[in-house]
Design a protein around this motif. Structure first.
Motif, PDB file in Angstrom:
ATOM      1  N   VAL A  69      -0.110   8.121  50.247  1.00  0.00           N
ATOM      2  CA  VAL A  69      -0.315   8.132  51.699  1.00  0.00           C
ATOM      3  C   VAL A  69      -0.462   9.557  52.214  1.00  0.00           C
ATOM      4  CG1 VAL A  69       0.791   5.968  52.359  1.00  0.00           C
ATOM      5  CG2 VAL A  69       2.188   7.979  51.977  1.00  0.00           C
TER       6      VAL A  69
ATOM      7  N   LEU B 251       0.673  11.959  55.145  1.00  0.00           N
ATOM      8  CA  LEU B 251       1.800  12.059  56.071  1.00  0.00           C
ATOM      9  C   LEU B 251       1.345  12.426  57.488  1.00  0.00           C
ATOM     10  CD1 LEU B 251       4.772  11.673  55.595  1.00  0.00           C
ATOM     11  CD2 LEU B 251       5.013  14.099  55.129  1.00  0.00           C
TER      12      LEU B 251
ATOM     13  N   ILE C 173       0.810   9.694  60.048  1.00  0.00           N
ATOM     14  CA  ILE C 173       2.075   9.014  60.339  1.00  0.00           C
ATOM     15  C   ILE C 173       2.850   9.797  61.390  1.00  0.00           C
ATOM     16  CG2 ILE C 173       4.315   8.351  59.368  1.00  0.00           C
ATOM     17  CD1 ILE C 173       2.958   7.684  56.776  1.00  0.00           C
TER      18      ILE C 173
ATOM     19  N   ARG D 183       1.139   9.655  64.753  1.00  0.00           N
ATOM     20  CA  ARG D 183       1.288   8.342  65.393  1.00  0.00           C
ATOM     21  C   ARG D 183       2.658   8.228  66.070  1.00  0.00           C
ATOM     22  NH1 ARG D 183      -0.482   5.283  61.280  1.00  0.00           N
ATOM     23  NH2 ARG D 183       1.564   4.797  60.420  1.00  0.00           N
TER      24      ARG D 183
ATOM     25  N   PRO E 208       5.249   4.400  52.949  1.00  0.00           N
ATOM     26  CA  PRO E 208       4.787   4.798  54.293  1.00  0.00           C
ATOM     27  C   PRO E 208       5.640   4.219  55.431  1.00  0.00           C
ATOM     28  CG  PRO E 208       3.216   3.312  53.215  1.00  0.00           C
ATOM     29  CD  PRO E 208       4.244   3.671  52.187  1.00  0.00           C
TER      30      PRO E 208
ATOM     31  N   GLU F   9       7.829   6.547  57.975  1.00  0.00           N
ATOM     32  CA  GLU F   9       7.613   6.486  59.427  1.00  0.00           C
ATOM     33  C   GLU F   9       8.946   6.340  60.153  1.00  0.00           C
ATOM     34  OE1 GLU F   9       4.218   4.332  60.621  1.00  0.00           O
ATOM     35  OE2 GLU F   9       4.852   4.137  62.701  1.00  0.00           O
TER      36      GLU F   9
END
Lengths: 425, 126
Positions: free
Chosen positions: A276, A278, A281, A284, A313, A317
């Motif tokens: 993933v 970062l 994330i 967001r 992920p 988060e």
């Protein structure tokens, strides 16, 4: 010299007992060897060497605070065997080494078990049998034994008696150690269970408190509409639907967090690792907070571009979310800075606030599961945020640290290895 | 409108909104405060609610402290208070000082709350 003191775990119990009885047995053998050795030369050097070894082993145990038990005993036994062979013949030294090796195996391998006790018993019996077979053990009945007037025959009988007593003593020792160990283990297990029950009770009380508020909102909103106590105007319908959706979402999040927290508590948090980035994330999460806070708190973002690694992920988060929420809660409306840094092996997420900071005395407990049932000001939620941050980061093989100067805010730094294998929390 | 207003003291905006909507629909005037300090400020500024709906666990000044201050101040002591609490045993383990009309555990029955509001604040005209 904790190796001499009252022990706390079975390993300490077994290790210390073996160490003590080996040193003791060694000194005893030295004494016997000095008396009944084959000749003057053997009597002198065997006894001298044995005493020296006993002293060396004692010194090693004291210096290493008992940690060298196993290896000291191994080396020691070999040397004792050589000396015993020199003084009394090869056969008896084999049974000595055999019995000793079983003791060492017992210390190294783990719990004193029925098998260990059985092995020691076997070693004792075989030692005595060997002594009979090799003639070291005479039948010490006057007139029926070896040639009368042979002073070494009596001396050997005495030695054998000592040896048998030592073996029986060690056997008793093992049994006692085993009993002590089971008692200690039982007490420890009870303490662990009591702690777990207390934690669970506190947790349930707090969890039910947190679940009740959204439930109350749902009930007022739904009952109000159902009974038409709330006029069904378009505006009221919109407001009610908004309330219901928000609080259903809040309940779902709470339940998800509870399940995760319980998984951490019981050591069952498993990560769903994937490759993933970062950066989106973090972006967001910050965006969500911006919307929520209606931009009352300024959040500065410093993102270097794509930061790719292998992480969970969803859990990551939660880490970002909890750290930013924490900064907002204690940041007293001051600006928050969220930055990402990277190198080849790891990435660092740094969240800095400008609030009151954390008192030095509280720093070590920041990541503990703080129960907020005591109604601390400005606190809400389960007090799980930073606890979960540490658990999730730890499960990824990373670390989280906090630095703070009272009055100048706090800085939380998460360091994540890029390609984590994933561990259980 | 001859009914007295209701003062909601709670730090949960959604619950305040849901209760406000309910009480306003019934015709009551609703005053709100996010914590005990705001509530005291409103009362000392001359607000005359017929009933206070009080949460216990709140930031700044909690429900227990609010009740202590209320009990010590003759001008406030007469204001009837209903406690709305999140943890069932909270009010039982540590009862707030002074007379409490009733303790409601979340989630509570809307009709029961409306009945007690009507008894203390009267029934609005419409």
């Amino acid at each position: 010299m904790s190796w001499l003191s009252t022990s706390h775990t079975w390993r300490d119990v077994a290790g210390r007992r073996v160490a003590r009885s080996t040193v003791g047995a060694q000194l005893l053998f030295a004494l016997v060897a000095a008396v009944v050795g084959r000749d003057e030369l053997h009597r002198t050097w065997v006894a001298g060497v044995l005493v020296a070894f006993a002293a060396a082993m004692l010194a090693a145990l004291v210096v290493t605070d008992g940690r060298a038990v196993a290896w000291a005993v191994v080396v020691d036994l070999v040397l004792v065997a050589i000396c015993a062979a020199a003084a009394f013949g090869l056969a008896s030294s084999f049974s000595l080494v055999g019995g000793g090796a079983l003791f060492v195996a017992r210390v190294l391998l783990g719990k004193p078990s029925m098998w260990a006790t059985f092995a020691v018993l076997l070693a004792g019996v075989s030692t005595v049998a060997t002594l009979f077979v090799t003639g070291v053990l005479p039948v010490a009945v006057p007139g029926a034994g070896p040639a009368a007037g042979d002073p070494t025959a009596w001396a050997r009988t005495t030695f054998t008696a000592f040896l048998v007593i030592a073996v029986i003593g060690q056997l008793v020792d093992v049994v006692i150690a085993q009993m002590e160990a089971s008692v200690l283990e039982g007490e420890e297990a009870l303490r662990r269970a009591q702690r777990a029950i207390r934690a669970r009770d506190d947790f349930l009380a707090l969890a039910s408190h947190e679940l009740r508020t959204p439930l109350a909102v749902l009930r007022v909103a739904a009952e109000g509409l159902e009974s038409e106590r709330v006029a069904r105007t378009p505006e009221n319908l919109d407001r009610s639907i908004g309330l219901i959706l928000r609080n259903v979402e809040r309940l779902s999040l709470l339940v998800a967090r509870l399940v995760d927290a319980m998984a951490v508590q019981s050591g069952r948090l498993t990560l769903n690792l994937a490759e993933v980035d970062l950066t989106p994330i973090v972006a967001r999460v910050v965006q969500r907070f911006d919307a929520l806070a209606a931009r009352t708190t300024v959040i500065d973002l410093d993102l270097p571009g794509p930061v790719v690694g292998r992480w969970d992920p969803v859990r990551i988060e939660i880490v970002v979310q909890n750290l930013v929420a924490n900064a907002r809660r204690y940041g007293e409306g001051g600006p928050i800075r969220v930055s990402l840094e990277e190198d080849r092996r790891s990435v660092r997420l740094v969240v800095r606030d400008r609030g009151q900071g954390i008192a030095a005395a509280d720093l070590p407990y920041v990541f503990d599961w703080r129960l907020r049932a005591e109604a601390t000001p400005a606190a809400s939620g389960l007090g799980l945020g930073l606890f979960m941050v540490r658990a999730i980061v730890g499960a990824h093989g990373g670390t989280v640290q906090v630095a703070s100067e009272p009055g100048h805010g706090a800085v939380f730094t998460v360091e994540l290895p890029r390609w984590t294998e994933g561990k259980r929390a | 409108m001859n009914a007295l207003p209701v003062l909601i003291v709670d730090d949960e905006p959604d619950l305040v909104e849901a209760l406000s909507m309910l009480l306003e629909s019934a015709g009551y005037e609703v005053l709100t405060a996010r914590d005990g300090r705001e509530a005291l400020a409103l009362l000392r500024a001359g607000a005359k609610p017929g009933l206070v709906l009080l949460d216990l666990m709140m930031p700044v000044l909690d429900g227990w402290t609010f009740c202590e201050i209320r009990a010590a101040d003759p001008a406030l002591a007469a204001v009837p208070v209903v406690v709305i609490t999140g943890a069932g045993t909270e009010a039982a383990v540590r009862p707030p000082v002074g007379p409490i009309e009733r303790v409601f555990d979340k989630p509570f029955e809307v009709e029961a709350l409306l009945a007690i509001v009507a008894r203390r604040c009267g029934t609005p005209d419409r």
